[in-house]
Scaffold this motif. Structure first.
Motif, PDB file in Angstrom:
ATOM      1  N   LEU A  53      43.532 -37.265 100.578  1.00  0.00           N
ATOM      2  CA  LEU A  53      44.742 -36.450 100.563  1.00  0.00           C
ATOM      3  C   LEU A  53      45.166 -36.045 101.972  1.00  0.00           C
ATOM      4  O   LEU A  53      46.343 -35.794 102.237  1.00  0.00           O
ATOM      5  CB  LEU A  53      44.533 -35.195  99.724  1.00  0.00           C
ATOM      6  CG  LEU A  53      44.835 -35.283  98.227  1.00  0.00           C
ATOM      7  CD1 LEU A  53      44.595 -33.941  97.567  1.00  0.00           C
ATOM      8  CD2 LEU A  53      46.257 -35.758  97.970  1.00  0.00           C
ATOM      9  N   LEU A  94      48.987 -33.908  87.650  1.00  0.00           N
ATOM     10  CA  LEU A  94      49.219 -33.593  89.060  1.00  0.00           C
ATOM     11  C   LEU A  94      49.043 -32.101  89.335  1.00  0.00           C
ATOM     12  O   LEU A  94      48.481 -31.715  90.370  1.00  0.00           O
ATOM     13  CB  LEU A  94      50.613 -34.049  89.482  1.00  0.00           C
ATOM     14  CG  LEU A  94      50.859 -35.562  89.502  1.00  0.00           C
ATOM     15  CD1 LEU A  94      52.265 -35.866  89.999  1.00  0.00           C
ATOM     16  CD2 LEU A  94      49.823 -36.280  90.367  1.00  0.00           C
ATOM     17  N   HIS A  95      49.501 -31.254  88.420  1.00  0.00           N
ATOM     18  CA  HIS A  95      49.331 -29.816  88.610  1.00  0.00           C
ATOM     19  C   HIS A  95      47.850 -29.446  88.540  1.00  0.00           C
ATOM     20  O   HIS A  95      47.367 -28.612  89.317  1.00  0.00           O
ATOM     21  CB  HIS A  95      50.125 -29.047  87.551  1.00  0.00           C
ATOM     22  CG  HIS A  95      51.601 -29.191  87.721  1.00  0.00           C
ATOM     23  ND1 HIS A  95      52.509 -28.951  86.701  1.00  0.00           N
ATOM     24  CD2 HIS A  95      52.354 -29.565  88.788  1.00  0.00           C
ATOM     25  CE1 HIS A  95      53.740 -29.170  87.150  1.00  0.00           C
ATOM     26  NE2 HIS A  95      53.669 -29.548  88.407  1.00  0.00           N
ATOM     27  N   TYR A 134      43.059 -38.157  91.569  1.00  0.00           N
ATOM     28  CA  TYR A 134      42.769 -37.206  90.493  1.00  0.00           C
ATOM     29  C   TYR A 134      41.573 -37.687  89.674  1.00  0.00           C
ATOM     30  O   TYR A 134      40.659 -36.907  89.371  1.00  0.00           O
ATOM     31  CB  TYR A 134      43.998 -37.061  89.595  1.00  0.00           C
ATOM     32  CG  TYR A 134      43.743 -36.359  88.282  1.00  0.00           C
ATOM     33  CD1 TYR A 134      43.665 -34.968  88.205  1.00  0.00           C
ATOM     34  CD2 TYR A 134      43.594 -37.095  87.098  1.00  0.00           C
ATOM     35  CE1 TYR A 134      43.436 -34.325  86.997  1.00  0.00           C
ATOM     36  CE2 TYR A 134      43.368 -36.460  85.892  1.00  0.00           C
ATOM     37  CZ  TYR A 134      43.288 -35.081  85.837  1.00  0.00           C
ATOM     38  OH  TYR A 134      43.055 -34.446  84.639  1.00  0.00           O
ATOM     39  N   GLN A 151      52.416 -34.388  98.546  1.00  0.00           N
ATOM     40  CA  GLN A 151      51.197 -33.887  97.934  1.00  0.00           C
ATOM     41  C   GLN A 151      51.427 -33.580  96.458  1.00  0.00           C
ATOM     42  O   GLN A 151      52.586 -33.413  96.028  1.00  0.00           O
ATOM     43  CB  GLN A 151      50.723 -32.631  98.675  1.00  0.00           C
ATOM     44  CG  GLN A 151      50.285 -32.850 100.118  1.00  0.00           C
ATOM     45  CD  GLN A 151      48.914 -33.497 100.225  1.00  0.00           C
ATOM     46  OE1 GLN A 151      48.131 -33.490  99.262  1.00  0.00           O
ATOM     47  NE2 GLN A 151      48.609 -34.064 101.389  1.00  0.00           N
ATOM     48  N   PRO A 152      50.382 -33.505  95.640  1.00  0.00           N
ATOM     49  CA  PRO A 152      50.567 -33.335  94.188  1.00  0.00           C
ATOM     50  C   PRO A 152      51.307 -32.064  93.796  1.00  0.00           C
ATOM     51  O   PRO A 152      51.991 -32.038  92.764  1.00  0.00           O
ATOM     52  CB  PRO A 152      49.123 -33.344  93.645  1.00  0.00           C
ATOM     53  CG  PRO A 152      48.260 -33.028  94.818  1.00  0.00           C
ATOM     54  CD  PRO A 152      48.947 -33.628  95.993  1.00  0.00           C
ATOM     55  N   GLU A 153      51.201 -30.993  94.599  1.00  0.00           N
ATOM     56  CA  GLU A 153      51.873 -29.745  94.231  1.00  0.00           C
ATOM     57  C   GLU A 153      53.383 -29.837  94.332  1.00  0.00           C
ATOM     58  O   GLU A 153      54.104 -28.932  93.880  1.00  0.00           O
ATOM     59  CB  GLU A 153      51.372 -28.587  95.106  1.00  0.00           C
ATOM     60  CG  GLU A 153      51.714 -28.680  96.584  1.00  0.00           C
ATOM     61  CD  GLU A 153      50.666 -29.421  97.397  1.00  0.00           C
ATOM     62  OE1 GLU A 153      50.643 -29.243  98.619  1.00  0.00           O
ATOM     63  OE2 GLU A 153      49.882 -30.182  96.782  1.00  0.00           O
ATOM     64  N   ASN A 154      53.886 -30.949  94.905  1.00  0.00           N
ATOM     65  CA  ASN A 154      55.330 -31.119  95.014  1.00  0.00           C
ATOM     66  C   ASN A 154      55.975 -31.642  93.727  1.00  0.00           C
ATOM     67  O   ASN A 154      57.205 -31.745  93.649  1.00  0.00           O
ATOM     68  CB  ASN A 154      55.673 -32.056  96.168  1.00  0.00           C
ATOM     69  CG  ASN A 154      55.414 -31.402  97.524  1.00  0.00           C
ATOM     70  OD1 ASN A 154      56.119 -30.488  97.927  1.00  0.00           O
ATOM     71  ND2 ASN A 154      54.381 -31.855  98.204  1.00  0.00           N
ATOM     72  N   ARG A 189      45.471 -26.462  96.096  1.00  0.00           N
ATOM     73  CA  ARG A 189      46.794 -26.620  96.669  1.00  0.00           C
ATOM     74  C   ARG A 189      47.892 -26.113  95.735  1.00  0.00           C
ATOM     75  O   ARG A 189      49.067 -26.330  95.984  1.00  0.00           O
ATOM     76  CB  ARG A 189      47.064 -28.100  96.974  1.00  0.00           C
ATOM     77  CG  ARG A 189      46.030 -28.766  97.871  1.00  0.00           C
ATOM     78  CD  ARG A 189      46.454 -30.174  98.239  1.00  0.00           C
ATOM     79  NE  ARG A 189      47.681 -30.152  99.001  1.00  0.00           N
ATOM     80  CZ  ARG A 189      47.738 -30.144 100.319  1.00  0.00           C
ATOM     81  NH1 ARG A 189      46.630 -30.155 101.035  1.00  0.00           N
ATOM     82  NH2 ARG A 189      48.904 -30.139 100.952  1.00  0.00           N
ATOM     83  N   ALA A 190      47.529 -25.495  94.644  1.00  0.00           N
ATOM     84  CA  ALA A 190      48.537 -25.038  93.675  1.00  0.00           C
ATOM     85  C   ALA A 190      49.448 -23.997  94.295  1.00  0.00           C
ATOM     86  O   ALA A 190      49.014 -23.168  95.067  1.00  0.00           O
ATOM     87  CB  ALA A 190      47.855 -24.489  92.428  1.00  0.00           C
ATOM     88  N   ALA A 209      46.308 -30.513  91.810  1.00  0.00           N
ATOM     89  CA  ALA A 209      46.647 -29.587  92.896  1.00  0.00           C
ATOM     90  C   ALA A 209      45.785 -28.315  92.828  1.00  0.00           C
ATOM     91  O   ALA A 209      45.307 -27.832  93.849  1.00  0.00           O
ATOM     92  CB  ALA A 209      48.135 -29.224  92.829  1.00  0.00           C
ATOM     93  N   GLU A 210      45.579 -27.823  91.616  1.00  0.00           N
ATOM     94  CA  GLU A 210      44.733 -26.640  91.455  1.00  0.00           C
ATOM     95  C   GLU A 210      43.302 -26.924  91.865  1.00  0.00           C
ATOM     96  O   GLU A 210      42.660 -26.122  92.553  1.00  0.00           O
ATOM     97  CB  GLU A 210      44.774 -26.153  89.997  1.00  0.00           C
ATOM     98  CG  GLU A 210      46.096 -25.537  89.594  1.00  0.00           C
ATOM     99  CD  GLU A 210      46.086 -25.047  88.150  1.00  0.00           C
ATOM    100  OE1 GLU A 210      45.053 -25.223  87.479  1.00  0.00           O
ATOM    101  OE2 GLU A 210      47.127 -24.523  87.702  1.00  0.00           O
TER     102      GLU A 210
END
Length: 379
Positions: free
Chosen positions: A337, A369-370, A320, A345-348, A378-379, A373-374
């Protein structure tokens, strides 16, 4: 021009990188050949004799243009480097096919320097897998004289580099790493330098000004550097830093116009390494820049034991931070990643904040993390 002795060769300490050549109408695959021809003439006249390209640079056009323009000069007047494109796993079974293609594109019968390109977490397993025969084939080409010197470039972490060196280190004559005063701290390039020095492997430098990020600084930092060395331009400080790092043989700079080339040549008319006080100043500026754009994760791993999804939070926060620092030019984070399992993965992240409650740095981890992911789509 400052030179470095390497196994009986006299290499210019400043090499011409060919990943960021001038282009037409912003099209990365449409190189401005006339402008590059003039830059090569200037570089040759100044004494630059090391020219670095790669299979994927400029959408595959860099090798063609570099090969075409270097035909004007005697073969013994320059050293040409290219790389096997392991950044794309689809290329792993094609080492012979690609190597032969590269020789033709570059109009040469041999490469002076050839590298395993971009050893990292994503491809280390494939690079070390004997079924692809990459190492065996390149060693064979070295024995046949079609590769004079074999090495590797690395964007992975130290553990990844150690795995590669433990397997192939005895055959690696040099290693190319991202080294600048920002990443000396941020990516632990300091540790990578120490690792390579311990193994007596000469260091090639890429990204000395971090893709241009260190070519200009906020006014508060520029003023401090001006006070310390009134006659030194801001980009030159990046090269003076590298001239102060033990084990560095060649520094590659991807110069995009004639002025950048001339400025960098001026930085290599002589070595002007930093004093201890100047080094402290520069690294202090790097720390302040990092603090402004990143979350202060120390890798304590308290968060991991409290995460119900068992995410490797320190690793994800490290990526990040890389994404935040690099901005739109980031490629390291998405590449790293690719080595992470889908369920890690971060979206989890479920946003339970169990991690934040035990974080000594009080980082709002789920939010980071959110956001990550965005940013990675990957959001």
């Amino acid at each position: 021009m400052v030179y470095t002795e390497f196994k009986g060769e006299r290499l210019s300490a400043l090499g011409m990188g060919n990943m960021r050549l001038p282009v037409v109408n912003g099209n990365d695959g449409d190189i401005d050949v006339k402008a590059v021809e003039e830059m090569f003439a200037c570089a040759m006249e100044a004494g630059i004799n090391y020219y670095d390209t790669a299979y994927g640079y400029h959408n595959g056009q860099s090798e063609l243009v570099v090969g075409e323009l270097l035909q004007k000069y005697p073969r013994d007047s320059f050293f040409l480097a290219s790389k096997f494109p392991g950044y794309d796993l689809a290329n792993m079974p094609k080492v012979k096919e690609i190597f032969e293609e590269q020789l033709k594109k570059c109009n040469v019968e041999f490469f002076d320097f050839y590298l395993f390109h971009n050893v990292c977490e994503m491809n280390i397993d494939a690079y070390l897998d004997p079924k692809y025969g990459i190492y065996d084939y390149l060693i064979e080409q070295k024995k046949n004289g079609r590769i004079k010197h074999l090495g590797f470039s690395a964007h992975g972490d130290i553990d990844c580099m150690k795995r590669f060196l433990d397997a192939y280190g005895e055959s690696m004559e040099f290693c190319q790493i991202e080294l600048n005063y920002f990443d000396y701290i941020f990516q632990n390039a300091k540790g990578k330098v120490e690792l390579l020095n311990e193994r007596n492997i000469p260091i090639w430098v890429m990204e000395p000004v971090r893709g241009g990020q260190l070519a200009s600084l906020p006014a508060e930092f520029e003023e401090k550097l001006k006070e310390a060395r009134p006659d030194e331009k801001v980009p030159a400080w990046a090269f003076r830093f590298i001239q102060s790092v033990p084990g560095v043989a060649v520094t590659l700079s991807g110069m995009s116009d004639m002025q950048q080339l001339k400025d960098n040549i001026a930085s290599y008319e002589e070595r002007r390494p930093l004093s201890e006080k100047e080094m402290e100043l520069l690294l202090g500026i790097a720390e302040a820049m990092i603090a402004k754009t990143t979350v202060p994760c120390t890798g304590c791993h308290y968060c991991v034991s409290h995460c119900p999804k068992k995410l490797d939070i320190p690793f994800l926060l490290k990526l990040y931070n890389e994404a935040m620092v690099a901005g739109s030019g980031d490629f390291i984070a998405p590449m790293a990643l690719a080595s992470v399992d889908a369920d890690k993965q971060p979206e989890n992240c479920i946003g339970c904040h169990s991690c934040s409650k035990v974080c000594p740095q009080t980082i709002q981890i789920p939010e980071a993390l959110h956001s990550f992911a965005e940013k990675m789509g990957r959001a």
